[in-house]
Design an enzyme around this catalytic site. Structure first.
Site, PDB file in Angstrom:
ATOM      1  N   HIS A 242      -1.925   6.116  -6.354  1.00 41.04           N
ATOM      2  CA  HIS A 242      -1.859   4.891  -5.546  1.00 41.04           C
ATOM      3  C   HIS A 242      -3.138   4.031  -5.586  1.00 41.04           C
ATOM      4  O   HIS A 242      -3.132   2.885  -6.022  1.00 41.04           O
ATOM      5  CB  HIS A 242      -1.614   5.247  -4.077  1.00 41.04           C
ATOM      6  CG  HIS A 242      -0.445   6.128  -3.815  1.00 41.04           C
ATOM      7  ND1 HIS A 242       0.850   5.666  -3.806  1.00 41.04           N
ATOM      8  CD2 HIS A 242      -0.363   7.452  -3.532  1.00 41.04           C
ATOM      9  CE1 HIS A 242       1.670   6.659  -3.512  1.00 41.04           C
ATOM     10  NE2 HIS A 242       0.965   7.750  -3.349  1.00 41.04           N
TER      11      HIS A 242
HETATM   12  C1  BDR Z   1      -1.573   6.216   0.554  1.00 43.90           C
HETATM   13  O1  BDR Z   1      -1.671   7.249   1.521  1.00 43.90           O
HETATM   14  C2  BDR Z   1      -2.647   8.196   1.158  1.00 43.90           C
HETATM   15  O2  BDR Z   1      -2.127   9.470   1.246  1.00 43.90           O
HETATM   16  C3  BDR Z   1      -3.121   7.838  -0.218  1.00 43.90           C
HETATM   17  O3  BDR Z   1      -4.511   8.051  -0.327  1.00 43.90           O
HETATM   18  C4  BDR Z   1      -2.776   6.372  -0.357  1.00 43.90           C
HETATM   19  O4  BDR Z   1      -3.813   5.547   0.094  1.00 43.90           O
HETATM   20  C5  BDR Z   1      -0.232   6.308  -0.137  1.00 43.90           C
HETATM   21  O5  BDR Z   1       0.794   6.148   0.777  1.00 43.90           O
END
Ligand code: BDR
Ligand code: CA
Length: 312
Positions: A242
Site C-alpha cells: 500500500h
Molecule cells: C493501510 O493500513 C495499514 O495496515 C497499512 O500500513 C496501510 O497504510 C492499508 O489499509
C-alpha cells in the site's frame, strides 16, 4: 535539482517502512521529518519502528517525532493481526540508537509548514490522519500553505479491509479524515482500488532479495511476513504494497491514473464508519475535492522501487 520537501506521517508497519526507504533513497525528495502516529501498532512502537527504518537506510540524521497516541474521538484500533506484535515483524532488527526528537509531531508539522514558503511542503500521510487533522485544528493558518497531500487511505470499488465498508487508515480516525478531506487542500488518494493492484508477487519479492543488500533483504523479509495474511484473505498472488504508492506517485505520477472527484467520509454510522464515499460516477453535484487514484502500472512501480532500494 530542486528537491520536493515532504513530511512523512506514518504508523510503521512493514509497508510504511518500505515507503520510508523509497523516500530516503530518492534524491528528488527532501524528507523534512518523519512524524509517527498510532495506527498499525501503538505510538511507542510506531516511533521506534520509524527510527529503525531510518537507521536501516543509514540516515540517523532524519528527524523522527512522536505524535498523537489515540484518534480524535474514538479508541485506537490496531492491526497486529496483519503486521505482527511489533508492527515490523519478520526479520530480526536491532534496537534503534538514534534519538527521538523531543518536539511533538503536531508542533513540528505546524512549525515547519509555517516556516516554509506557501506551497513548499507536501504532506504524505501513510496512517490514520490524527496528527494532520490535529495540526489543522490547532493552526488553521497552515492549511492554505500546504502544497498538496498525497495519502494512503480509503477505497471505493474495493470497499473495505478492516470492516466490510472501510479501509484501515480512515476507519481508525474517521473524524480526522473528515477534517482533512474538507480542508480544501489538493489531495491525492491512494486507496485500496489502486494498492490492491500493487501485488508483491514472488518474482518481485525475489528481485528485492537478489539485490544482496541489507535493505533489499529486509524488504523481502517484511514482505514475506505480511503477505501470509493477505494472500490467505484475498487468494491473490501476493499482498498489496500500500504505502509505497504514495512516494512512487511523487516520483513518477505517470505510473498512476485516477479521477478528480468528490470524496466524503462517513463519521456517524457504526455500520459504515470510515467509509470513503467517492463519487466516481459523478452522480452528485458535490464539488470535487480529491484526485482518487484507480489504476497503476504495477510493473513500472516495482521496477522503480527495486531500482531505488538498490541505491541504499
Ligand atoms: C493501510 O493500513 C495499514 O495496515 C497499512 O500500513 C496501510 O497504510 C492499508 O489499509
Ligand atoms: Ca500505514
Amino acid at each position: 535539482m530542486s528537491r520536493r520537501k515532504i513530511i512523512i506521517d506514518t504508523d510503521p508497519g512493514q509497508d510504511d517502512a518500505v515507503a520510508i526507504l523509497l523516500a530516503l533513497a530518492s534524491p528528488e525528495l527532501d524528507v523534512l521529518g518523519v512524524t509517527a502516529v498510532a495506527g498499525n501498532v501503538p505510538l511507542p512502537l510506531t516511533e521506534r519502528n520509524a527510527r529503525i527504518v531510518c537507521e536501516l537506510a543509514e540516515r540517523p540524521d532524519v528527524k523522527v517525532f512522536a505524535g498523537c497516541d489515540a484518534p480524535l474521538e474514538r479508541a485506537l484500533v490496531t492491526a497486529e493481526h496483519v503486521h505482527g506484535k511489533t508492527g515490523l515483524d519478520g526479520p530480526q532488527l536491532p534496537d534503534p540508537v538514534m534519538p527521538l526528537e523531543a518536539q511533538h509531531a503536531v508542533d513540528f508539522i505546524i512549525e515547519t509548514v509555517r516556516a516554509e514558503p506557501n506551497d513548499a511542503v507536501t504532506l504524505c500521510p501513510l496512517g490514520p490522519l490524527t496528527n494532520i487533522a490535529t495540526a489543522f485544528q490547532r493552526a488553521p493558518d497552515i492549511i492554505e500553505k500546504v502544497a498538496e497531500i498525497v495519502l494512503m487511505g480509503g477505497a471505493y470499488f474495493q470497499v473495505g479491509n478492516i470492516t466490510p465498508a472501510a479501509e484501515f487508515n480512515i476507519y481508525v480516525d474517521p473524524k480526522a479524515a473528515d477534517i482533512v478531506f474538507k480542508s480544501g487542500i489538493d489531495i491525492v488518494v491512494m486507496g485500496l482500488d489502486v494498492t490492491h493492484k500493487a501485488l508483491t508477487t514472488r518474482p518481485r519479492v525475489e528481485a528485492f532479495r537478489n539485490l544482496g543488500t541489507e535493505p533489499g533483504r529486509m524488504v523481502a523479509e517484511w514482505t514475506d511476513f505480511f503477505e501470509r495474511f493477505d494472500k490467505e484473505k484475498y487468494g491473490s498472488a501476493g499482498a498489496p504494497l500500500h504505502d509505497p504508492c504514495v512516494i512512487a506517485y511523487l516520483l513518477k505520477p505517470e505510473l498512476f491514473t485516477g479521477r478528480h472527484i468528490n470524496v466524503e467520509i462517513e463519521t456517524q454510522s457504526e455500520l459504515t464508519m470510515g467509509m470513503t464515499v467517492a463519487d466516481w460516477w459523478g452522480v452528485t453535484d458535490r464539488a470535487p475535492n480529491a484526485m482518487f487514484i484507480g489504476d497503476i502500472d504495477a510493473d513500472g512501480f516495482f521496477a522503480l522501487l527495486t531500482e531505488r532500494i538498490a541505491r541504499l
